[in-house]
Design a protein around this motif. Structure first.
Motif: not given
Length: 446
Positions: A19-48
């Motif tokens: 969930g660094g700069a790239g990973g968190l941004e990607l999860a957010t963008l995919l969540g807003q597009s694919l996740g919000k429209r139920k086209r994919a299930h997005i999971t972010l894993i981070d130790k922090n």
């Protein structure tokens, strides 16, 4: 024993690890597009549990920034942007059964928060970043602080404040090396920390530590093995940074290789010993050892995953990697040139993958990633920066410094925030931050 997690059954499962700069941004963008429209299930894993923008770590270490005001809570970000966050550190993958393995998470009291688990995926994206490379030099782990995380930066700051309070309170003569700082590695982190510490230690002294004379009693040593500071950046930027650091009385040592770090300072190959109460290690990077457990995915000698121009790993098209943990080819450059480990690269790759993963789900061909180098900016204090902007003045480099460069440097962080929060939240946070800085100490004092 691993517990299997069935999240996202019935939808295409995209798992992002890191969930660094790239990973968190990607999860957010995919969540807003694919996740919000139920086209994919997005999971972010981070130790922090929270995210902080890594280029700010030197400001946290110096105390000029209170990171608690800037950290992003993964659970809240996931809730607001239609993805799921799961805590834990990746230990490996099973590519045949498409599962990511995550170790148990244990809190500071030794209590188990989550057991070992595994998560199923259809598409896996690895964005776990990098850590500093100690090159197996004796004493680094025991006696130096590395600035890979906000916790490490905060630990350095606490030790810095304690050192100054201790020196002010003691009645006996100060020991050799007391109030001396050695920063090993004159890349961006080391240079920026040196400049930031020059001001912050003087500000700290002004808060009632009148028995310390910062100009007389404090020495900042910046140690670099290469012939010049900022070896990865254009020489003109390095020369400007050198001029400014020398004006700040930073003691710069180039062509100086460290052979050992000890409790009371740094030993150089030349035989010279630099006494120091505080040592920061900021030399080199490598990726994490867990990438050796990726079910035979190809890695290089610093544990980066080898990826194709599409950012898919060279062996498995369902596993992507980007950011510092990926050895990605820089198209348009000499063969073998890799994209540098910079925040702007991770940002561009996240934007690219947010579009291309939609094509991947639909079985369409993917476009190659073309990195655009917009130049480099180095912070040299609260109101000063220097750097070069690429593609300006007849496709050359426009060199900038001073207040304008510092404004541009600050805008890089704002751009990152915009990608995570949108305009209005960033605007409100900016206004509240402006007000807060006028009602709180100029640096963090604890």
């Amino acid at each position: 024993m691993h517990t299997s997690i069935p999240d996202g059954e019935g939808l295409h499962r995209i798992v992002i690890v890191g969930g660094g700069a790239g990973g968190l941004e990607l999860a957010t963008l995919l969540g807003q597009s694919l996740g919000k429209r139920k086209r994919a299930h997005i999971t972010l894993i981070d130790k922090n549990r929270t995210h902080i923008w890594k280029p700010m770590l030197h400001e946290i270490a110096s105390g000029s920034m209170d990171y608690t005001m800037h950290e992003i809570d993964y659970l809240a970000q996931a809730h607001w942007h239609h993805f799921r966050y799961r805590i834990g550190a990746m230990t490996g993958v099973d590519r045949t059964n498409k599962r990511v393995f995550v170790e148990a998470h244990v809190d500071e009291d030794g209590q188990t928060v989550t057991q070992q688990r595994s998560f199923p995926y259809d598409t896996l994206v690895v964005a776990i970043g990098s850590r500093t490379h100690d090159f197996n030099i004796p004493g680094v782990a025991e006696h130096a602080i590395q600035l890979d995380t906000a916790e490490q930066a905060e630990r350095f700051h606490r030790k810095l404040v304690n050192a100054f309070i201790r020196a002010h309170a003691q009645t006996q003569e100060r020991k050799p090396g007391q109030l001396q700082v050695a920063i090993i590695g004159a890349g961006a982190t080391g240079v920026e920390l040196s400049a930031e510490l020059h001001k912050s230690v003087r500000t700290l002294v002004a808060y009632g530590l009148e028995r310390i004379d910062a100009d007389r009693d404090v020495t900042l040593n910046l140690i670099e093995a290469a012939p010049r500071i900022l070896p990865a950046l254009p020489e003109r930027i390095a020369n400007e940074a050198m001029r400014i650091l020398q004006g700040l009385d930073v003691n710069i040592r180039t062509n100086a290789r460290v052979s050992a770090v000890k409790a009371d300072g740094v030993q150089l190959d030349s035989g010279e010993f630099i006494s120091a109460e505080l040592v920061v290690w900021a030399a080199g990077i490598r990726s994490f050892v867990c990438l050796q457990n990726m079910d035979n995915l190809a890695i290089n000698n610093i544990n980066q995953l080898l990826v194709k121009p599409t950012l898919q790993t060279t062996i498995d098209d369902n596993v992507f990697a980007f950011g510092d943990c990926a050895a990605a080819p820089w198209l348009g450059k000499e063969e073998g040139t890799l994209i540098p480990p910079r925040a702007q690269a991770a940002h561009q790759q996240a934007q690219h993958l947010a579009k291309q993963l939609r094509h991947h789900i639909e079985g369409r061909s993917l476009q190659d990633f073309h990195y655009q180098d917009f130049g480099s900016l180095i912070s040299l204090g609260e109101n000063w920066a220097a750097g070069g902007l690429m593609g300006s003045i007849a496709s050359g480099t426009l060199f900038v410094e001073g207040y304008i460069a510092r404004f541009m440097y600050n805008m890089l962080y704002k751009k990152h925030q915009l990608g995570l929060h949108g305009f209005w939240k960033v605007a409100l946070d900016t206004v509240s931050g402006f007000i807060r800085r006028r009602t709180t100490p100029r640096i963090k004092l604890h």
